[in-house]
Design an enzyme around this catalytic site. Structure first.
Site, PDB file in Angstrom:
ATOM      1  N   SER A 161      23.629 -78.203  59.109  1.00  0.00           N
ATOM      2  CA  SER A 161      25.096 -78.325  59.066  1.00  0.00           C
ATOM      3  C   SER A 161      25.555 -78.895  60.393  1.00  0.00           C
ATOM      4  O   SER A 161      24.823 -78.837  61.398  1.00  0.00           O
ATOM      5  CB  SER A 161      25.696 -76.926  58.866  1.00  0.00           C
ATOM      6  OG  SER A 161      27.076 -76.931  59.144  1.00  0.00           O
ATOM      7  N   TYR A 174      26.274 -67.454  59.990  1.00  0.00           N
ATOM      8  CA  TYR A 174      26.068 -68.825  59.499  1.00  0.00           C
ATOM      9  C   TYR A 174      25.753 -69.758  60.674  1.00  0.00           C
ATOM     10  O   TYR A 174      24.806 -70.546  60.620  1.00  0.00           O
ATOM     11  CB  TYR A 174      27.316 -69.294  58.753  1.00  0.00           C
ATOM     12  CG  TYR A 174      27.160 -70.621  58.043  1.00  0.00           C
ATOM     13  CD1 TYR A 174      26.487 -70.708  56.832  1.00  0.00           C
ATOM     14  CD2 TYR A 174      27.699 -71.795  58.579  1.00  0.00           C
ATOM     15  CE1 TYR A 174      26.351 -71.922  56.174  1.00  0.00           C
ATOM     16  CE2 TYR A 174      27.568 -73.011  57.928  1.00  0.00           C
ATOM     17  CZ  TYR A 174      26.898 -73.070  56.722  1.00  0.00           C
ATOM     18  OH  TYR A 174      26.756 -74.270  56.077  1.00  0.00           O
TER      19      TYR A 174
END
Ligand code: NAD
Length: 278
Positions: A161, A174
């Site tokens: 990401s 995350y």
């Protein structure tokens, strides 16, 4: 904002390859499975729940490969929670029994949960790390063992990401999981390069998938998201899948240990786009 023309054809670079895509029952994973099938790969579609969605991905992959003239490839669906060592072992046994070989692993499964970091429930924290990071490790170990045993190399592509490098407040687990992806990718790339195994990652920005249900159908919230993106729009799963297909292909034969960001410029410090005197 100008949308790219995706009606143009692309090459079939993955003929004869066998790939496993985790978390492929929707979103980016589904788009990756379909794109790999379009380029000629036979695909194992991993899912953890909602088998009906995995069946939809399977049907799309079948149509994709036959529409592109690759005939009836033996795509399959395979259930496993990627954080569960035993289930991952069984998944690889199933895939290898059916395919006889694996050429590419796509570690895509992942999720996130919002919480102020000082109030983050420790079980939620552990679960996110377990799925997003430890799950990728478990799957990578199985793929690497197979690549080494059969010789001839292979490829692993991790779905990271922009939050591999951009901190994400209120999403501590995350952020940590995607930060960990960097050294997972780089360490394995270095360790296994001598055996012809390439390990890379893709770093998507804001992509139109169910993980973003909190904002994608709300025009105001969506506008706030796009205002941060230099290219001025959210990305599509297909645009991300194209990067995975490139990294899986021989076009990327000299690329290993890299994270390729496909993020519309999100990693370019967009807050600094206007003249700013330091
Ligand atoms: P999504 O929620 O649509 O898909 C996530 C998939 O992972 C689902 O199919 C889900 O079932 C699967 N999954 C979750 N836990 C699992 C488990 N334990 N075992 C197996 N599968 C599991 O979201 P998405 O956007 O398609 O996300 C795919 C990947 O892309 C994730 O790793 C996510 O972090 C990453 N990513 C997404 C974006 C974005 O904006 N959409 C941006 C950057 C990175």
């Amino acid at each position: 904002m100008l949308q790219p023309d995706r009606s143009t054809s692309f090459p079939s670079r993955l003929l004869g390859q066998h790939a496993l895509v985790t978390g492929a029952s929707q979103g980016i994973g589904r788009a990756v499975a379909v794109r790999l099938a379009q380029e000629g790969a036979t695909v194992a579609i991993n899912y953890v729940d909602h088998p009906e969605r995995a069946e939809e991905s399977l049907a799309l992959a079948r149509t994709a490969s036959s529409d592109r003239g690759h005939g009836k490839l033996d795509h399959i669906i395979v259930k496993a929670d990627v954080s569960n060592e035993q289930e991952v072992g069984t998944m690889f046994e199933t895939v290898l029994a059916r395919f006889k070989r694996l050429d590419c692993l796509v570690n895509n499964a992942g999720f996130q949960k919002e919480s102020p970091s000082d109030a983050l429930d420790i079980d939620t924290y552990r679960r996110i790390i377990d799925v997003n990071l430890n799950g990728a490790v478990l799957c990578a170990q199985k793929a690497l063992a197979h690549f080494v045993a059969r010789g001839g190399g292979g490829s692993i592509i991790n779905c990271s990401s922009v939050h591999q490098i951009i901190p994400k407040p209120d999403y501590l687990a995350y952020s940590i999981s995607k930060g960990g992806m960097a050294n997972l990718t780089r360490t394995l790339a270095l360790e296994f390069a001598g055996r012809g195994i390439r390990v890379n990652a893709v770093g998507p920005g804001a992509i139109d998938t169910p993980i973003n249900d909190a904002w994608r159908d709300d025009p105001k919230k969506r506008g706030e998201v796009t205002s941060h993106i230099p290219l001025g729009r959210v990305g599509t799963p297909e645009e991300i899948a194209a990067v995975f297909a490139f990294l899986a292909s021989d076009d990327a034969s000299y690329i290993t240990g890299q994270t390729l960001y496909a993020c519309g410029g999100l990693t370019l410090y967009p807050a600094f786009r206007d003249n700013w005197a330091s």
